[in-house]
Design a protein around this motif. Structure first.
Motif, PDB file in Angstrom:
ATOM      1  N   ARG A   4     101.746  26.496  44.591  1.00  0.00           N
ATOM      2  CA  ARG A   4     100.946  25.345  45.014  1.00  0.00           C
ATOM      3  C   ARG A   4     100.730  24.469  43.791  1.00  0.00           C
ATOM      4  O   ARG A   4     100.237  24.924  42.762  1.00  0.00           O
ATOM      5  N   ARG A   5     101.142  23.211  43.897  1.00  0.00           N
ATOM      6  CA  ARG A   5     101.049  22.271  42.783  1.00  0.00           C
ATOM      7  C   ARG A   5     100.051  21.177  43.104  1.00  0.00           C
ATOM      8  O   ARG A   5     100.049  20.653  44.218  1.00  0.00           O
ATOM      9  N   ALA A   6      99.254  20.829  42.116  1.00  0.00           N
ATOM     10  CA  ALA A   6      98.383  19.659  42.205  1.00  0.00           C
ATOM     11  C   ALA A   6      99.016  18.579  41.334  1.00  0.00           C
ATOM     12  O   ALA A   6      99.257  18.798  40.145  1.00  0.00           O
ATOM     13  N   ILE A   7      99.296  17.448  41.940  1.00  0.00           N
ATOM     14  CA  ILE A   7      99.905  16.317  41.245  1.00  0.00           C
ATOM     15  C   ILE A   7      98.804  15.282  41.003  1.00  0.00           C
ATOM     16  O   ILE A   7      98.189  14.798  41.949  1.00  0.00           O
ATOM     17  N   PHE A   8      98.548  14.971  39.747  1.00  0.00           N
ATOM     18  CA  PHE A   8      97.545  13.964  39.385  1.00  0.00           C
ATOM     19  C   PHE A   8      98.283  12.663  39.100  1.00  0.00           C
ATOM     20  O   PHE A   8      98.924  12.516  38.060  1.00  0.00           O
ATOM     21  N   GLU A   9      98.185  11.746  40.044  1.00  0.00           N
ATOM     22  CA  GLU A   9      98.901  10.484  39.985  1.00  0.00           C
ATOM     23  C   GLU A   9      97.911   9.366  39.665  1.00  0.00           C
ATOM     24  O   GLU A   9      96.912   9.197  40.358  1.00  0.00           O
ATOM     25  N   GLY A  10      98.184   8.636  38.612  1.00  0.00           N
ATOM     26  CA  GLY A  10      97.297   7.555  38.215  1.00  0.00           C
ATOM     27  C   GLY A  10      97.235   7.433  36.708  1.00  0.00           C
ATOM     28  O   GLY A  10      98.198   7.733  36.018  1.00  0.00           O
ATOM     29  N   ARG A  11      96.056   7.067  36.218  1.00  0.00           N
ATOM     30  CA  ARG A  11      95.880   6.892  34.768  1.00  0.00           C
ATOM     31  C   ARG A  11      94.519   7.443  34.350  1.00  0.00           C
ATOM     32  O   ARG A  11      93.527   7.281  35.072  1.00  0.00           O
ATOM     33  N   ILE A  12      94.506   8.041  33.191  1.00  0.00           N
ATOM     34  CA  ILE A  12      93.235   8.446  32.593  1.00  0.00           C
ATOM     35  C   ILE A  12      92.624   7.178  31.997  1.00  0.00           C
ATOM     36  O   ILE A  12      93.331   6.344  31.426  1.00  0.00           O
ATOM     37  N   LYS A  13      91.329   7.030  32.164  1.00  0.00           N
ATOM     38  CA  LYS A  13      90.667   5.827  31.660  1.00  0.00           C
ATOM     39  C   LYS A  13      90.880   5.712  30.153  1.00  0.00           C
ATOM     40  O   LYS A  13      90.853   6.721  29.437  1.00  0.00           O
ATOM     41  N   PRO A  14      91.104   4.491  29.656  1.00  0.00           N
ATOM     42  CA  PRO A  14      91.387   4.281  28.233  1.00  0.00           C
ATOM     43  C   PRO A  14      90.335   4.922  27.331  1.00  0.00           C
ATOM     44  O   PRO A  14      89.134   4.839  27.582  1.00  0.00           O
ATOM     45  N   GLY A  15      90.828   5.594  26.290  1.00  0.00           N
ATOM     46  CA  GLY A  15      89.956   6.240  25.324  1.00  0.00           C
ATOM     47  C   GLY A  15      89.467   7.617  25.747  1.00  0.00           C
ATOM     48  O   GLY A  15      88.795   8.289  24.974  1.00  0.00           O
ATOM     49  N   MET A  16      89.787   8.046  26.955  1.00  0.00           N
ATOM     50  CA  MET A  16      89.293   9.334  27.455  1.00  0.00           C
ATOM     51  C   MET A  16      90.392  10.389  27.575  1.00  0.00           C
ATOM     52  O   MET A  16      90.133  11.491  28.045  1.00  0.00           O
ATOM     53  N   GLU A  17      91.595  10.075  27.119  1.00  0.00           N
ATOM     54  CA  GLU A  17      92.727  10.973  27.295  1.00  0.00           C
ATOM     55  C   GLU A  17      92.488  12.348  26.663  1.00  0.00           C
ATOM     56  O   GLU A  17      92.664  13.383  27.327  1.00  0.00           O
TER      57      GLU A  17
END
Length: 111
Positions: A4-17
């Protein structure tokens, strides 16, 4: 075995990576590892993605012996705790996550 895979699609908010991934590793990964029947847990921090419109930033995988054991895991208190922590982390994330499930598949070696 199934995964079972969770795919996180999008962007991490700038400066919070860095903070996002530190939180995943220190606070969320131990919860994933506590899922009943989990055979293996993996997390991939994606460094590059072909689709810049819908980038994938992280993939989480959990292997289970079979679908029945996976179902027990995703209805367990351990999953509830991980889901609550995931919702907290989404404050640092602009996007969505979803799950895909696959069986064990192998490609034949080219001869």
């Amino acid at each position: 075995m199934i995964t079972r895979r969770a795919i996180f699609e999008g962007r991490i908010k700038p400066g919070m990576e860095d903070r996002f991934f530190e939180e995943v590793e220190s606070r969320l990964a131990p919860l994933w590892q506590a899922f009943p029947h989990a055979l293996a847990v993996r997390m991939f921090r994606i460094e590059d993605c072909d689709d810049t419109e819908r980038p994938v930033v992280m993939i989480q995988e959990v292997d289970y012996p079979d679908r029945e054991k996976m179902q027990e895991a995703i209805t367990s208190p351990a999953r509830d705790a991980a889901r609550a922590r995931t919702i907290e982390l989404l404050e640092m994330f602009d996007g969505r996550f979803y799950h895909v499930i696959s069986g064990k598949n192998r490609l034949s070696a080219k001869r």
